[in-house]
Design a protein around this motif. Structure first.
Motif, PDB file in Angstrom:
ATOM      1  N   ILE A  70     -10.766  47.164  46.360  1.00  0.00           N
ATOM      2  CA  ILE A  70     -11.765  47.867  45.480  1.00  0.00           C
ATOM      3  C   ILE A  70     -11.017  47.722  43.665  1.00  0.00           C
ATOM      4  N   LEU A  71      -9.911  48.420  44.901  1.00  0.00           N
ATOM      5  CA  LEU A  71      -9.313  48.499  42.934  1.00  0.00           C
ATOM      6  C   LEU A  71      -8.685  46.766  42.501  1.00  0.00           C
ATOM      7  N   ALA A  72      -8.653  45.679  43.201  1.00  0.00           N
ATOM      8  CA  ALA A  72      -8.479  44.231  41.817  1.00  0.00           C
ATOM      9  C   ALA A  72     -10.119  44.006  42.003  1.00  0.00           C
ATOM     10  N   MET A  73     -11.400  44.453  42.323  1.00  0.00           N
ATOM     11  CA  MET A  73     -12.894  44.276  42.230  1.00  0.00           C
ATOM     12  C   MET A  73     -12.402  44.422  41.155  1.00  0.00           C
ATOM     13  N   VAL A  74     -12.525  45.855  40.569  1.00  0.00           N
ATOM     14  CA  VAL A  74     -12.821  46.774  39.495  1.00  0.00           C
ATOM     15  C   VAL A  74     -11.625  46.149  37.945  1.00  0.00           C
ATOM     16  N   VAL A  75     -10.406  45.234  39.066  1.00  0.00           N
ATOM     17  CA  VAL A  75      -9.962  44.632  37.192  1.00  0.00           C
ATOM     18  C   VAL A  75     -10.689  43.500  36.889  1.00  0.00           C
ATOM     19  N   GLY A  76     -11.221  43.148  37.768  1.00  0.00           N
ATOM     20  CA  GLY A  76     -11.467  41.665  37.798  1.00  0.00           C
ATOM     21  C   GLY A  76     -13.145  41.342  37.413  1.00  0.00           C
ATOM     22  N   ILE A  77     -13.250  43.264  37.385  1.00  0.00           N
ATOM     23  CA  ILE A  77     -14.892  42.588  36.464  1.00  0.00           C
ATOM     24  C   ILE A  77     -14.803  42.880  35.152  1.00  0.00           C
ATOM     25  N   VAL A  78     -13.733  44.162  34.785  1.00  0.00           N
ATOM     26  CA  VAL A  78     -13.268  44.557  33.825  1.00  0.00           C
ATOM     27  C   VAL A  78     -13.647  43.133  32.468  1.00  0.00           C
ATOM     28  N   LEU A  79     -12.194  42.151  33.264  1.00  0.00           N
ATOM     29  CA  LEU A  79     -11.454  40.929  32.673  1.00  0.00           C
ATOM     30  C   LEU A  79     -12.853  40.050  32.449  1.00  0.00           C
ATOM     31  N   GLY A  80     -13.348  40.282  33.809  1.00  0.00           N
ATOM     32  CA  GLY A  80     -14.139  39.020  33.579  1.00  0.00           C
ATOM     33  C   GLY A  80     -15.828  38.913  32.610  1.00  0.00           C
ATOM     34  N   VAL A  81     -15.609  40.760  32.328  1.00  0.00           N
ATOM     35  CA  VAL A  81     -16.753  41.008  31.217  1.00  0.00           C
ATOM     36  C   VAL A  81     -15.914  40.969  30.092  1.00  0.00           C
ATOM     37  N   ARG A 106      -7.571  30.096  37.336  1.00  0.00           N
ATOM     38  CA  ARG A 106      -9.022  29.842  38.520  1.00  0.00           C
ATOM     39  C   ARG A 106      -8.308  28.309  38.641  1.00  0.00           C
ATOM     40  N   ALA A 107      -7.009  27.889  38.026  1.00  0.00           N
ATOM     41  CA  ALA A 107      -6.553  26.624  38.357  1.00  0.00           C
ATOM     42  C   ALA A 107      -4.902  27.034  39.380  1.00  0.00           C
ATOM     43  N   VAL A 108      -4.664  28.212  39.148  1.00  0.00           N
ATOM     44  CA  VAL A 108      -2.952  28.332  40.408  1.00  0.00           C
ATOM     45  C   VAL A 108      -3.624  29.306  41.625  1.00  0.00           C
ATOM     46  N   PRO A 109      -3.326  28.720  42.568  1.00  0.00           N
ATOM     47  CA  PRO A 109      -3.828  29.529  44.385  1.00  0.00           C
ATOM     48  C   PRO A 109      -3.289  30.928  43.735  1.00  0.00           C
ATOM     49  N   ALA A 110      -4.317  31.480  44.619  1.00  0.00           N
ATOM     50  CA  ALA A 110      -4.029  32.911  44.737  1.00  0.00           C
ATOM     51  C   ALA A 110      -2.306  33.301  45.219  1.00  0.00           C
ATOM     52  N   LEU A 111      -2.173  32.777  46.155  1.00  0.00           N
ATOM     53  CA  LEU A 111      -0.707  33.004  46.950  1.00  0.00           C
ATOM     54  C   LEU A 111       0.380  32.834  46.218  1.00  0.00           C
ATOM     55  N   LEU A 112       0.076  31.937  44.942  1.00  0.00           N
ATOM     56  CA  LEU A 112       1.033  31.172  44.507  1.00  0.00           C
ATOM     57  C   LEU A 112       1.164  32.948  43.664  1.00  0.00           C
ATOM     58  N   GLN A 113       0.222  32.430  42.918  1.00  0.00           N
ATOM     59  CA  GLN A 113       0.406  34.394  41.860  1.00  0.00           C
ATOM     60  C   GLN A 113       0.644  35.331  42.613  1.00  0.00           C
ATOM     61  N   LEU A 114       0.218  35.948  43.686  1.00  0.00           N
ATOM     62  CA  LEU A 114       1.477  36.686  44.034  1.00  0.00           C
ATOM     63  C   LEU A 114       2.243  36.616  44.348  1.00  0.00           C
ATOM     64  N   LEU A 115       3.070  35.461  44.913  1.00  0.00           N
ATOM     65  CA  LEU A 115       4.784  34.828  45.061  1.00  0.00           C
ATOM     66  C   LEU A 115       5.383  35.607  43.441  1.00  0.00           C
ATOM     67  N   LEU A 116       4.661  35.042  42.588  1.00  0.00           N
ATOM     68  CA  LEU A 116       4.327  34.732  40.834  1.00  0.00           C
ATOM     69  C   LEU A 116       4.968  36.653  40.549  1.00  0.00           C
ATOM     70  N   TRP A 117       3.959  37.184  41.127  1.00  0.00           N
ATOM     71  CA  TRP A 117       3.827  38.459  40.124  1.00  0.00           C
ATOM     72  C   TRP A 117       5.455  39.204  41.420  1.00  0.00           C
ATOM     73  N   LEU A 149      -2.100  42.822  40.530  1.00  0.00           N
ATOM     74  CA  LEU A 149      -2.275  42.078  39.139  1.00  0.00           C
ATOM     75  C   LEU A 149      -2.526  40.377  39.593  1.00  0.00           C
ATOM     76  N   GLY A 150      -1.836  40.122  40.849  1.00  0.00           N
ATOM     77  CA  GLY A 150      -2.607  38.839  41.064  1.00  0.00           C
ATOM     78  C   GLY A 150      -3.893  38.314  42.097  1.00  0.00           C
ATOM     79  N   LEU A 151      -4.358  39.552  42.295  1.00  0.00           N
ATOM     80  CA  LEU A 151      -5.740  39.412  42.636  1.00  0.00           C
ATOM     81  C   LEU A 151      -6.777  39.756  42.019  1.00  0.00           C
ATOM     82  N   GLY A 152      -6.535  40.794  41.412  1.00  0.00           N
ATOM     83  CA  GLY A 152      -6.932  41.311  40.047  1.00  0.00           C
ATOM     84  C   GLY A 152      -7.311  40.199  38.801  1.00  0.00           C
TER      85      GLY A 152
END
Length: 281
Positions: A70-81, A106-117, A149-152
């Protein structure tokens, strides 16, 4: 002529036999039966599945999964709009900034973003305002924050394109009519454009939300206590790997099924007044 009609009226209609469909149906049923038989006779202790289905660790993981989704989607929707509106701006700085954000995340894989954060402390040991305050990054970038942060932020890049498509689907005349009435851009988006665009935006965003529930399982890699991580902690102790994975799969099925039903209701609400072909059954 009368005799001909009389003869035709007594003809017997023989339905066409679809042998290909019958064979395909038989093969599918046979495959399903074989899979079910394999699970029944396989070395799976179903008593363990029932025993661990509602243990506190699994329930905590389930709640954490739902909260993170839920929280990641809220972050994603706010940023998306925000970035969708920037992408459609006439200002080239705003437009290209949004394009760069969408391209990068969109180019960097989600798992890689999680590890970076999660490993941000390796390059930024402290965070804060120089001369005022600073805190160790490792204390701030907890598994929860890193996963959010990574998912959102990644979800925001995908949602931005969905929202942009929805905004572009609204007839240009609606924009011109709102401008004629003297509406500001923000008021025009809120009262005229977005309500019409929602019909296009809701289905893919709903699918993204369902995907986010499953995507939270990647956070187990950075030790976030979602449902898969909880199941893993248990089977590391009792070695009942398949049984605990079945437990996790069961709860994913329940959550996704509930979200699919909710999505259908929301789509039906926003399709009011649309053409019959767009109605949601």
């Amino acid at each position: 002529m009368t005799d001909t009609v009389y003869q035709i009226s007594h003809l017997v209609h023989v339905p066409r036999r679809h042998y290909g469909r019958m064979v395909a149906a038989a093969l599918v049923l046979a495959a399903l039966a074989a899979i079910a038989h394999a699970f029944v006779v396989g070395q799976i202790e179903w008593s363990y599945v029932g025993e661990f289905l509602t243990v506190p660790a699994i329930m905590t993981g389930l709640v954490n999964t739902i909260v993170m989704a839920i929280l990641a989607m809220v972050v994603g929707i706010v940023l998306g709009v925000v970035f969708a509106i920037m992408r459609l701006s006439d200002n080239p700085v705003l437009s290209y900034t949004a394009l760069g954000y969408i391209w990068l995340f969109r180019a960097v894989p989600a798992l890689l973003q999680l590890l970076l954060w999660f490993n941000l402390a390796l390059i930024f040991p402290t965070m804060g305002i120089p001369g005022l305050f600073s805190v160790p990054t490792v204390e701030v970038m907890t598994p929860f924050v890193a996963a959010l942060l990574g998912l959102g932020i990644q979800q925001g890049a995908f949602t931005a394109e969905v929202v942009r498509a929805g905004l572009l689907s609204v007839d240009r005349g609606q924009y011109e009519a709102a401008q004629t009435l003297g509406m500001t851009r923000l008021k025009m988006l809120r009262r005229i454009i977005m309500p019409q665009a929602m019909r296009v935006i809701i289905p893919p965003v709903g699918n993204e939300f369902i995907g986010m529930v499953k995507l939270t399982s990647l956070a187990s890699v950075i030790q976030y206590a979602e449902i898969l991580h909880s199941a893993q902690n248990i089977y590391y102790a009792n070695s009942r790997v398949i049984e605990l994975l079945i437990v996790a799969a069961f709860w994913y099925l329940i959550v996704v099924t509930a979200l699919s039903l909710i999505q259908g209701r929301i789509e039906k609400y926003y399709s009011k007044g649309a053409a019959p072909a767009a109605d949601t059954k």
